[in-house]
Design an enzyme around this catalytic site. Structure first.
Site, PDB file in Angstrom:
ATOM      1  N   HIS A  57       4.263   1.764   0.063  1.00  0.00           N
ATOM      2  CA  HIS A  57       5.220   2.575  -0.696  1.00  0.00           C
ATOM      3  C   HIS A  57       5.482   3.889   0.036  1.00  0.00           C
ATOM      4  O   HIS A  57       4.822   4.892  -0.230  1.00  0.00           O
ATOM      5  CB  HIS A  57       4.674   2.870  -2.097  1.00  0.00           C
ATOM      6  CG  HIS A  57       4.657   1.669  -2.974  1.00  0.00           C
ATOM      7  ND1 HIS A  57       5.732   1.290  -3.734  1.00  0.00           N
ATOM      8  CD2 HIS A  57       3.705   0.732  -3.187  1.00  0.00           C
ATOM      9  CE1 HIS A  57       5.440   0.181  -4.396  1.00  0.00           C
ATOM     10  NE2 HIS A  57       4.213  -0.175  -4.084  1.00  0.00           N
ATOM     11  N   GLU A  87       7.699   5.956  -0.333  1.00  0.00           N
ATOM     12  CA  GLU A  87       8.217   7.016  -1.205  1.00  0.00           C
ATOM     13  C   GLU A  87       7.131   7.994  -1.658  1.00  0.00           C
ATOM     14  O   GLU A  87       7.437   9.128  -2.018  1.00  0.00           O
ATOM     15  CB  GLU A  87       8.934   6.409  -2.420  1.00  0.00           C
ATOM     16  CG  GLU A  87       8.075   5.641  -3.417  1.00  0.00           C
ATOM     17  CD  GLU A  87       7.898   4.159  -3.083  1.00  0.00           C
ATOM     18  OE1 GLU A  87       8.012   3.804  -1.900  1.00  0.00           O
ATOM     19  OE2 GLU A  87       7.614   3.376  -4.009  1.00  0.00           O
ATOM     20  N   CYS A 100       7.688  -2.694  -0.579  1.00  0.00           N
ATOM     21  CA  CYS A 100       6.635  -3.505  -1.188  1.00  0.00           C
ATOM     22  C   CYS A 100       7.189  -4.867  -1.648  1.00  0.00           C
ATOM     23  O   CYS A 100       7.277  -5.783  -0.851  1.00  0.00           O
ATOM     24  CB  CYS A 100       5.964  -2.752  -2.323  1.00  0.00           C
ATOM     25  SG  CYS A 100       4.336  -3.413  -2.679  1.00  0.00           S
TER      26      CYS A 100
HETATM   27  N1  GLN Z   1       4.187  -7.839  -6.934  1.00  0.00           N
HETATM   28  C1  GLN Z   1       3.934  -7.589  -5.557  1.00  0.00           C
HETATM   29  C2  GLN Z   1       2.456  -7.621  -5.233  1.00  0.00           C
HETATM   30  O1  GLN Z   1       1.631  -7.540  -6.102  1.00  0.00           O
HETATM   31  C3  GLN Z   1       4.527  -6.267  -5.125  1.00  0.00           C
HETATM   32  C4  GLN Z   1       3.887  -5.109  -5.753  1.00  0.00           C
HETATM   33  C5  GLN Z   1       4.705  -3.863  -5.633  1.00  0.00           C
HETATM   34  O2  GLN Z   1       5.891  -3.916  -5.342  1.00  0.00           O
HETATM   35  N2  GLN Z   1       4.085  -2.731  -5.867  1.00  0.00           N
HETATM   36  O3  GLN Z   1       2.099  -7.745  -4.089  1.00  0.00           O
END
Ligand code: GLN
Length: 585
Positions: free
Chosen positions: A549, A551, A423
């Protein structure tokens, strides 16, 4: 025969009370098609301390029941007034887990998904905030027939209705309900009352109360003391609930006489007072519970024995996995750039996914936490990452430590050290590549630098209008198209996959072409929109970033494919870069 008749009368009574009328004092909405006695309930409460291990116990018990052929659902009630976990700080409360339907929830639901190997939804998670916001809305809609809306019967009635709705919609044989916090908390008192009412309404043999308690062993005494546990269980009994099973958590196994004492004080037969000391790993817990006979006691109490099928195969597969966790052939070091403040729960799913992937590669993964605010130069990054076999930049928000993360990514890319960006780690990899390969010196995400002209990561168009922070990111499962002949295709072995998201920003579509021309392969894309979801570098042992994600979807017996490939690359790195420590010993 008699029991059956009694149950029918009970059922008729409750159903008549459920009718919408303001004539009586009851409020027990029964969902359409609900069949009394079809679904049985296991209710898990905790006493003495929070963090007693209720979540792992509940998930393990649920797994054992599922393995015996039962259809099992698990749900959690949390007493906080947040509508969901999305606004909770992971460094205080542990990670925010995301379900496929986009629900942001407590990390215990992650444990349920992993142990049950089953997807959950918003119907498996109830917070006080969600409960009360629904009740206040219904009150505004005039649904309470002019009554004063009270904790009893209305709040308790809505809780029962929520649980029964899950039962009827899933047609589960067993719904396991974990009550967050401990018995005696104000926050969960009305939920415990609701469960008492429900157990009464469902009739005997349909509910099983389990109290997970803690047996103290003060250093100054050097022996186990059961008083706190006794008082905790007494408190539950004073709320009108007789536990059927008491689970004693402790550091070391407890002596027989402690179990005897608890049995006498709580009216729970001795063989249903179970000792469950700390285990070597969470994966040993289902096996320990089975050995202690807890699942057999539950199916006995719930009169489910006739429905059970043999579980030998499932148990053997789990045992084999647990063995692999216990005796790895090699050890590798993975650096995770994350604030490690003592609460590694903030990264629970990543650590779990690494364990699953580790077992699949016969490797034990040692995690090194990297505080990136301290990394100011390429030399700092090289020094910090010396001796590690792979780097993960996990999800994150904001500027803190971002420059250090970018330096770590540059080091991994240039030194051919396996890199996995999750992410924010995907977005940071784009920024790094833009600055150091494309020569866009001011490249950044507009999350950090809203004024940058080289906005390679920018807010998603749909996110621009949104206000506030609760539950409004791009959330939950999305389908992803995997491009043919890419590493992603090789790892997933599929061209269409589904993963879970939680973000506001994305790879700015106007830079896609430039990135692609310069060596980045976008191997996972949104099937309809120009949203890039996986990036990879072909001439690198493993350099993969994902906008989602991964995970959240890893399971013990089916590790997430990218985690598995990343750990495999790290094992390979270890074998070729650490001559003093051969890969297999
Ligand atoms: N801050 C980034 C976004 O909002 C990544 C978010 C995250 O890693 N969950 O896109």
């Amino acid at each position: 025969m008699i029991a059956k008749k009694e149950q029918t009368e009970q059922e008729q009574l409750i159903k008549s009370l459920a009718k919408k009328t303001d004539e009586h004092e009851f409020y027990t909405p029964i969902p359409k098609n609900y069949e009394f006695g079809k679904t049985k309930y296991v209710i898990v409460t905790g006493s003495v301390i929070s963090g007693v291990g209720k979540g792992i116990f509940s998930a393990s018990l649920a797994k054992l029941l599922k393995d015996q052929g039962l259809k099992v659902e698990a749900m959690k009630f949390d007493g906080y007034l947040n509508v969901d976990a999305g606004t909770l700080n992971p460094y205080r409360h542990g990670e925010v887990f995301v379900l496929d339907d986009g629900t942001e929830c407590d990390m215990d639901l992650g444990t349920y998904e992993r142990f049950l190997d089953q997807e959950l939804s918003k119907q498996n998670y109830l917070t006080a905030g969600k409960l009360f916001s629904g009740i206040i809305q219904r009150e505004r809609d005039g649904k309470y027939l002019g009554r004063d809306v009270q904790f009893i019967p209305h709040v308790t009635g809505e809780i029962k209705s929520f649980i029964r709705t899950l039962a009827v919609q899933t047609q589960a044989d067993v719904v396991l309900i974990e009550v967050g916090g401990t018995v005696g908390d104000i926050e969960n008192s009305y939920a415990i009352e609701a469960l008492r009412e429900m157990a009464y309404e469902e009739g005997p043999g349909n509910s099983c109360f389990v109290n997970v308690t803690y047996i103290l062993k003060p250093d100054s005494l050097g022996e186990h003391k059961s008083k706190a546990a006794q008082l905790g269980i007494r408190q539950l009994m004073s709320m009108g609930i007789q536990p059927h099973l008491v689970v004693c958590r402790s550091h070391e196994p407890i002596p027989e006489k402690i179990r005897e004492k608890l049995s006498i004080f709580s009216n729970v037969p001795l063989d249903r007072v179970i000792s469950l000391p700390d285990a070597e790993s969470i994966y040993a817990v289902p096996l320990a519970i089975k050995q202690a006979g807890a699942d057999a006691a539950v199916t006995d109490i719930l009169q489910l024995k006739a429905k059970l099928k043999t579980q030998e195969k499932a148990l053997a597969r789990w045992q084999e996995f647990e063995e692999k966790i216990k005796s790895p052939k090699t050890e590798i070091k993975i650096a995770i750039t994350g604030k490690y403040t003592g609460l590694h729960d903030a990264y629970a799913s990543i650590l779990n996914a690494l364990e699953h992937a580790g077992a699949a590669n016969d490797a034990h993964v040692i995690v090194e936490w990297v505080e990136t605010t301290k990394i100011k130069s390429r030399e700092d990054a090289a020094k910090t990452l010396e001796g590690v076999d792979g780097v993960i930049v996990p999800g994150g928000f904001g500027a803190r430590g971002a420059e250090g993360k970018i330096l770590c990514i540059q080091h991994a890319r240039e030194q051919k050290l396996p890199y996995f960006g999750l992410c924010y780690g995907f977005q940071m990899a784009l920024v790094e590549f833009a600055r150091n390969v494309l020569g866009l010196k001011n490249a950044n995400t507009t999350e950090i630098d809203p004024e940058t002209k080289e906005d390679v990561v920018d807010i998603l168009p749909e996110q621009k209008e949104k206000e506030g922070l609760g539950g409004n990111m791009r959330l939950g499962g999305q389908n992803i198209h995997i491009v043919k002949d890419t590493l992603a295709e090789k790892y997933y072995g599929a061209t269409s996959i589904r993963e879970r998201f939680r973000h506001r920003y994305e790879c700015n579509p106007k830079y896609i072409e430039l990135f692609e021309k310069s060596g980045i392969v976008f191997s996972g894309k949104d099937p309809k929109h120009p949203i890039m979801k996986i990036l990879e570098l072909p001439n690198h042992p493993f350099f993969v970033g994902v906008q989602f994600h991964p995970e959240f979807t890893s399971r013990p017996l089916s590790p997430q494919p990218l985690f598995k490939a990343f750990v495999a690359a790290a094992v390979q790195h270890h074998a070729t870069h650490t001559p003093d420590h051969p890969a297999s010993h």
